[in-house]
Structures are given as C-alpha cells and as structure tokens.
Design an enzyme around this catalytic site. Structure first.
Site, PDB file in Angstrom:
ATOM      1  N   HIS A  64       0.820  -1.207   0.000  1.00 38.92           N
ATOM      2  CA  HIS A  64       0.000   0.000   0.000  1.00 38.92           C
ATOM      3  C   HIS A  64       0.862   1.268   0.000  1.00 38.92           C
ATOM      4  O   HIS A  64       0.765   2.072  -0.923  1.00 38.92           O
ATOM      5  CB  HIS A  64      -1.018   0.033   1.145  1.00 38.92           C
ATOM      6  CG  HIS A  64      -1.926  -1.144   1.196  1.00 38.92           C
ATOM      7  ND1 HIS A  64      -2.737  -1.498   0.135  1.00 38.92           N
ATOM      8  CD2 HIS A  64      -2.129  -2.084   2.156  1.00 38.92           C
ATOM      9  CE1 HIS A  64      -3.410  -2.587   0.440  1.00 38.92           C
ATOM     10  NE2 HIS A  64      -3.057  -2.968   1.661  1.00 38.92           N
ATOM     11  N   ASP A 104      -5.188  -8.201  -3.336  1.00 37.30           N
ATOM     12  CA  ASP A 104      -5.437  -7.985  -1.913  1.00 37.30           C
ATOM     13  C   ASP A 104      -6.724  -8.654  -1.441  1.00 37.30           C
ATOM     14  O   ASP A 104      -6.772  -9.849  -1.254  1.00 37.30           O
ATOM     15  CB  ASP A 104      -5.431  -6.478  -1.638  1.00 37.30           C
ATOM     16  CG  ASP A 104      -5.367  -6.142  -0.156  1.00 37.30           C
ATOM     17  OD1 ASP A 104      -5.344  -7.060   0.671  1.00 37.30           O
ATOM     18  OD2 ASP A 104      -5.342  -4.942   0.194  1.00 37.30           O
TER      19      ASP A 104
END
Length: 453
Positions: free
Chosen positions: A275, A326
C-alpha cells in the site's frame, strides 16, 4: 528432455509487440509440471511450425499477484452493503476468518487460485496470518492452514510464495483481541520456530511478513527481518494503509511507520511495503534509498477508501512497483495496472505517468521479483515457461492495430479476455477453461456458502 513448441500470434517482448514468435519449452517431466523453462525464442515465424501449440492473441509473461488474502474472497458483495469504514469492514472479515478450517480453507483457496489462473495469474504472494484454530490453539500440525494454501495453489496449477505473517498484537503492544487469537504465535521467536518448519518445494517459496507496525511490537520487528535475511527470503509488510495507523505510531514511537521499520532493519531490496499510501517525503526517500519495493492494490485501496498512494514518487525514488488484488474485490491484474495509472490521472489531472510497457512490467517481472521468483516474468531463454494469452478479438479488445496490443491489454482488456494460462510449460487454462477446476464459479459458490452461518 521433452520439448514443446508454442507459436505466439503476437508476443510482448518487454519493449514491443512482436508478431509470429515461437517459444520452445524444455519440460522436466515433473508430475507437478513446475520446472518447464523457455529453451529458445525465435521471432519472425510467420506460421505455426508443425506440431506447435497455437496461441492466438497477445501472449505476455504470466501475471504476478503480489498481495493476496485468499479468504477475503468470501467477502465479495457482502461488504458492499451500506457504507462503513476500513475498520467496520475488518469486523466482517474477522467473522469469516473464525469459520475456516484447514479443509474449508483448502476448498476456498483452490477456487480462488483457479480464479486467478483464469485471470492470467501464474504466481501469487499469499499474505497468510490465519494460523491456528479458533481460540488460538495450534493444530496438530502447527502449519496446517499454510499447508492447505500450498496444496490449494498446487491443485489450481499456480506458483505460491507463502508470506507467513507475524501478527502478535492488537495494536502497539496491546494483547490480541478475541478474534485475533487465531493469528498470533505469542512472540516473534515462536513465530520463527513455527514458520521454519515450512519447506519449499516445486512451485512453492516461503517468505515472511510483518502484518503491520501495529501488530508486531517494535522490539520484535528485527526478529522477523533477521529470519528473512538469513534465508534471503521475501519480506512483506502492510505499511501506512490508513492515517489512523500513522497517528497511532506517532503517538507510540514519535515517528512514522516507515521510520520505525527503518530503525529496526526491516527495509531493503527484498522487502516490499504493501500500500505505502500515506507517506511523508522522508518516508518516500527512505523507501526509495533502500530499494524497498511498493505493492499497490488499487481496487482494494479504492474499495476501502484508503486513498491514492504516491506510486510515481516512490518509483522515481528507487522503489520497484508490483501489483496485488489484496481483498479480491475483483481478481484482475490488468485492472490493477490500469487503475494505478488512472488513479494518478485523477489525482494530478494529467495523463501518461506510466507506459503500457511499464505497467506490464509491474504486473509481471517486478511482481515476480517481489515474490522471490526472479527467474519468472519474461519471455526469454532460461526463464520459467509461465505465460498467458489475452484475446485481441473480444468486444473489449477488437479493433486496434496489433502493434498496439500492449496498450489494448492494459487499457481495455479484462480478466475475461484471458484465453490461455501456461505454468511451467503446461496448460493450466485452455480456451478459457481451467484444466483441474473446470467449473471455478461453482467451486467458489460452494466453498463460500459453506462458511455462512
């Protein structure tokens, strides 16, 4: 050693699209089919050689999904009801996690990894923290859940890097909460002892992960980093996904999460921050100067309203970019690549931050490198024979000139356009059908339904 020839109507050779390419693949004879490598690449082959397997469309190296939580696939649709925040989403995730057993996790992950193969993914980085039985007691095999994931990937025909995750605290030293007991080994030393029993094998690499700076106390970060360093293994970490994490880290340690990781020796070229969304200029410089990677997960980051990370600045500073699906709001690495560019266009109101070739490299070679598969991700002699073919004649992709096939793939195609997926030189997906999981939709529906109350 047996040889197989694949004739590629069009192939992306890192910098350009080449028509008429013949790949000769040497096969190891392994039952698992994981060791086939590209023995030769010939260009200018206008017609398929006798006996060649014909792949029509654009063939690219296999896609690398550098960040996966397989069980999050069970949340798709459910967490789209109403509004909420990342933190309310997390409560729904915990509820699903409590229901999984090694058997049900195998069934779910097998279906999820089949969905990935159907999307052209040949390697997955599984960020795995669901280790123990409900209540936190170890299984008879302390790695039963990890072994279920490894078996699921093998059954689905894709490679896996099991990023076994240290998750020790509910937040900056606080004891784990009830629903986190399945995740924790108690200490980093106990985590290291358990994960050391996992063995690499065909198609399997074992890496490490720090769940986040809130979930691993600062004085135990170095233990996880040292375990990975000693084995030259990949090390991944959720990093600055939420501003709340940054604020809590500042309150606890007087520095950002990135600075805390740097202080304890976590950053480096085998480390990937997942991220890297809310970064200061100092954070960006630390990530770049240490060649720490950045895995962007745009579909999850926008689904959870996390924000748009400084991917351009990170890459310019020296951080290699990779991509992950994810939470599996969708499983589509082409969409992840496209979203990274389009998010940046929205943020800056300018176009053209990455070329299609650069985005494909993030989804292929750089993603594989982040997972420790440095020999994958290219169509060249000696590379693992992992590649995928994207249709150029669907309603999404028909029309552009073949020389623009890379741009077409990144900016118009989707996972639905994947026609073939080859891993280790063997067909895993042929003409859009998975070889060992022919009805992946039913497998997903059944495995997810089994987890409902």
């Amino acid at each position: 050693m047996p040889l197989t020839t694949y004739w590629l109507e069009h192939a992306w050779l890192d910098t350009h699209v080449e028509p008429g390419v013949a790949l000769t693949v040497s096969m190891s004879g392994s039952a698992a089919g994981q060791d086939g490598r590209i023995a030769a690449v010939r260009t200018g082959v206008e017609a398929p050689p006798p006996g060649a397997v014909v792949l029509r469309g654009l063939t690219i190296p296999g896609l690398a999904n550098a960040h996966s939580h397989a069980f999050h696939r069970a949340l798709r649709g459910t967490v789209q009801v109403g509004s909420g925040t990342f933190w309310t989403w997390r409560e729904v995730m915990y509820a699903v996690a409590q229901r999984l057993t090694p058997d049900s996790y195998f069934a779910l992950a097998r279906a999820v990894y089949a969905e990935m193969a159907l999307a052209g993914i040949t390697s997955v980085g599984e960020f795995h923290y669901l280790h123990h039985a409900p209540g936190g007691a170890p299984y008879a095999d302390p790695n039963a859940m990890g072994e279920a994931l490894i078996a699921a990937a093998a059954d689905a025909g894709i490679r896996i890097t099991l990023l076994d995750t240290a998750y020790l605290s509910s937040g900056f030293g606080a004891a784990p909460e009830r629903h986190q007991l399945r995740f924790t080994d108690g200490t980093a030393d106990a985590w290291a002892e358990r994960v050391s029993a996992l063995k690499e094998r065909d198609g399997v690499r074992v890496g490490a992960a720090i769940h986040s700076v809130r979930a691993v106390p600062a004085d135990q970060l170095a233990t996880v980093a040292r375990w990975a360093q000693d084995r030259k293994a990949p090390l991944h970490v959720h990093l600055s996904e939420q501003t709340a994490e940054n604020d809590a880290c500042q309150a606890a340690h007087g520095m950002t999460p990135t600075q805390l990781l740097a202080e304890h020796g976590v950053l480096g070229p085998r480390t990937t921050g997942v991220h890297n969304t809310h970064m200061t200029r100092t954070d960006v410089d630390l990530i770049g100067s240490t060649s720490t990677g950045t895995c962007m997960c745009p579909t999850t980051e926008r689904d959870l309203a996390d924000g748009i990370g400084p991917a351009v600045a990170l890459q310019r500073a020296g951080s290699p970019l990779s991509l992950g699906s994810d939470s599996h709001a969708v499983v589509d690495l082409l969409e992840e690549a496209r979203a990274m560019e389009l998010n940046e266009r929205l943020r800056t109101r300018t176009r053209g931050h990455w070329t299609a070739a650069a985005l494909l490299r993030a989804a292929t070679a750089d993603g594989h490198a982040a997972l420790g598969w440095h020999e994958a991700g290219t169509l060249e002699r000696g590379a693992l024979a992992d590649f995928t073919t994207i249709a150029l004649d669907s309603v999404r992709t028909a029309g552009p000139a073949p020389r623009l096939a890379a741009e077409t793939a990144v900016f118009a195609a989707s996972a639905a356009d994947v026609r073939h997926t080859i891993v280790g030189g063997r067909h895993v997906v042929r003409d859009g059908v998975h070889a060992s999981v022919p009805d992946a939709g039913r497998a997903l529906a059944d495995s997810i339904a089994a987890l409902r109350d």
